[in-house]
Scaffold this active site. Sequence first.
Site, PDB file in Angstrom:
ATOM      1  N   ASN A  76      34.225  24.509  35.051  1.00 32.29           N
ATOM      2  CA  ASN A  76      32.913  23.930  35.333  1.00 32.29           C
ATOM      3  C   ASN A  76      31.781  24.789  34.790  1.00 32.29           C
ATOM      4  O   ASN A  76      31.920  26.012  34.673  1.00 32.29           O
ATOM      5  CB  ASN A  76      32.677  23.823  36.856  1.00 32.29           C
ATOM      6  CG  ASN A  76      33.570  22.790  37.508  1.00 32.29           C
ATOM      7  OD1 ASN A  76      34.018  21.846  36.875  1.00 32.29           O
ATOM      8  ND2 ASN A  76      33.831  22.979  38.792  1.00 32.29           N
ATOM      9  N   ASN A 105      38.007  30.214  37.472  1.00 33.15           N
ATOM     10  CA  ASN A 105      37.829  31.454  38.254  1.00 33.15           C
ATOM     11  C   ASN A 105      39.179  32.102  38.578  1.00 33.15           C
ATOM     12  O   ASN A 105      39.337  33.319  38.497  1.00 33.15           O
ATOM     13  CB  ASN A 105      37.103  31.163  39.572  1.00 33.15           C
ATOM     14  CG  ASN A 105      35.693  30.639  39.367  1.00 33.15           C
ATOM     15  OD1 ASN A 105      35.093  30.860  38.330  1.00 33.15           O
ATOM     16  ND2 ASN A 105      35.159  29.949  40.371  1.00 33.15           N
ATOM     17  N   THR A 146      43.315  32.339  53.876  1.00 34.65           N
ATOM     18  CA  THR A 146      42.184  33.272  53.881  1.00 34.65           C
ATOM     19  C   THR A 146      41.300  32.930  55.086  1.00 34.65           C
ATOM     20  O   THR A 146      41.118  31.755  55.414  1.00 34.65           O
ATOM     21  CB  THR A 146      41.390  33.184  52.557  1.00 34.65           C
ATOM     22  OG1 THR A 146      41.013  31.822  52.336  1.00 34.65           O
ATOM     23  CG2 THR A 146      42.211  33.667  51.387  1.00 34.65           C
ATOM     24  N   ALA A 188      35.467  36.363  56.808  1.00 37.18           N
ATOM     25  CA  ALA A 188      35.138  37.717  57.267  1.00 37.18           C
ATOM     26  C   ALA A 188      36.228  38.326  58.153  1.00 37.18           C
ATOM     27  O   ALA A 188      36.224  39.530  58.425  1.00 37.18           O
ATOM     28  CB  ALA A 188      33.821  37.680  58.025  1.00 37.18           C
ATOM     29  N   ALA A 208      33.361  31.772  44.601  1.00 43.66           N
ATOM     30  CA  ALA A 208      34.526  32.314  43.877  1.00 43.66           C
ATOM     31  C   ALA A 208      35.266  33.430  44.626  1.00 43.66           C
ATOM     32  O   ALA A 208      36.207  34.011  44.074  1.00 43.66           O
ATOM     33  CB  ALA A 208      34.167  32.778  42.465  1.00 43.66           C
ATOM     34  N   ALA A 209      34.867  33.719  45.858  1.00 46.37           N
ATOM     35  CA  ALA A 209      35.583  34.770  46.619  1.00 46.37           C
ATOM     36  C   ALA A 209      37.039  34.355  46.856  1.00 46.37           C
ATOM     37  O   ALA A 209      37.969  35.152  46.669  1.00 46.37           O
ATOM     38  CB  ALA A 209      34.883  35.011  47.952  1.00 46.37           C
ATOM     39  N   GLY A 210      37.237  33.094  47.252  1.00 48.32           N
ATOM     40  CA  GLY A 210      38.599  32.599  47.491  1.00 48.32           C
ATOM     41  C   GLY A 210      39.398  32.589  46.189  1.00 48.32           C
ATOM     42  O   GLY A 210      40.585  32.924  46.171  1.00 48.32           O
ATOM     43  N   ASP A 211      38.747  32.209  45.092  1.00 48.32           N
ATOM     44  CA  ASP A 211      39.439  32.155  43.792  1.00 48.32           C
ATOM     45  C   ASP A 211      39.882  33.551  43.366  1.00 48.32           C
ATOM     46  O   ASP A 211      40.985  33.743  42.836  1.00 48.32           O
ATOM     47  CB  ASP A 211      38.508  31.573  42.721  1.00 48.32           C
ATOM     48  CG  ASP A 211      38.032  30.165  43.068  1.00 48.32           C
ATOM     49  OD1 ASP A 211      38.805  29.433  43.726  1.00 48.32           O
ATOM     50  OD2 ASP A 211      36.903  29.806  42.698  1.00 48.32           O
TER      51      ASP A 211
HETATM   52  O1  RIB Z   1      35.278  28.117  44.086  1.00 45.32           O
HETATM   53  C1  RIB Z   1      34.045  28.201  43.453  1.00 45.32           C
HETATM   54  C2  RIB Z   1      33.896  27.122  42.418  1.00 45.32           C
HETATM   55  O2  RIB Z   1      33.887  25.862  43.069  1.00 45.32           O
HETATM   56  C3  RIB Z   1      32.618  27.156  41.641  1.00 45.32           C
HETATM   57  O3  RIB Z   1      32.696  27.988  40.509  1.00 45.32           O
HETATM   58  C4  RIB Z   1      32.341  25.687  41.333  1.00 45.32           C
HETATM   59  O4  RIB Z   1      32.459  25.364  39.985  1.00 45.32           O
HETATM   60  C5  RIB Z   1      33.328  24.911  42.184  1.00 45.32           C
HETATM   61  O5  RIB Z   1      34.363  24.419  41.461  1.00 45.32           O
END
Ligand code: RIB
Length: 296
Positions: free
Chosen positions: A10, A42, A215, A218, A247-250
């Site tokens: 994206n 990500n 996950t 916190a 993007a923390a989870g990614d």
């Molecule tokens: O997990 C974060 C992502 O979710 C973002 O980068 C956005 O593009 C959505 O897909």
Amino acid sequence: MKILNFGSLNIDNVCQVPHFVRPGETLAANSFERFAGGKGLNQSLALARSGAKVFHAGRIGGDGLFLKEILEESGVDCRYLCVAPGELTGCAMIQVSDAGENCIVLYGGANQNISATDIENTLSAFSTGDILLLQNEINDLEYIINCAVKQGMRVFFNPAPMRENVLKLDLAKVDTFVVNEVEGADLAGVAVESDHKTVLAALRNKYPQTNILMTLGAQGAVYAGAGAGETVFVPACEVEKVVDTTAAGDTFIGYFLAETVCGKSIQEALLTASKASAHCISIKGAANSIPRRDEL
Ligand code: RIB
């Protein structure tokens, strides 16, 4: 053993806002920036930046060529990524509040136009023991999972964003679920307000043969191995200031997978993934906030 991530790419349009916009309100953003993003992209970046070799398959339009360049700069193999010049790349409209929280509106674009031929050509290059990583931002998950299982691949599924379509899939084919608490509750069919132990127990009961990585924001993260496998919990790392949780989870998923495939214990993998996502939330943006291993 090869890792294939079949996932979204994206263009993230990010507005920094004092609060999330309310119905009927026109809100002035404090700043606007454009980043590379998409859960798929990500996660591939997190895998590659942690040192793993990863193939990324998916689809972008002519306006998304910079996303491919960003993946390649980090060492992701993009030979299975389709570029469709006449299509629009997927995009996300993201508000980030002063508290570092986000809310996201997605337009799927090319992510939703992956063809059966693309899927067959890609999956035919993988075989027994290889890993397929999937999220819920592309079309035809059912066919991708079926082709992967036919090839003998192990499927790691992050059902994000969670929608009805997920529950229609044959989830018994999934090797490992990677969920947050809300996704876990939806998958298990329990109230989203349930505490994580209830969610985990319900998931374990409904999918006894599947590994579960959950996950907990916190609070940290927990992994429960299939059947009577081990359950391991790690607390979240301390973060001085949460700037942007996008993007923390990614990041967590990419690092966790990279660590486990190179033979680290579940506990070590969780700890490293936790450090990586703590780094991610202290920087604004998605792809650009995913650390390299030497930055941890
Ligand atoms: O997990 C974060 C992502 O979710 C973002 O980068 C956005 O593009 C959505 O897909």
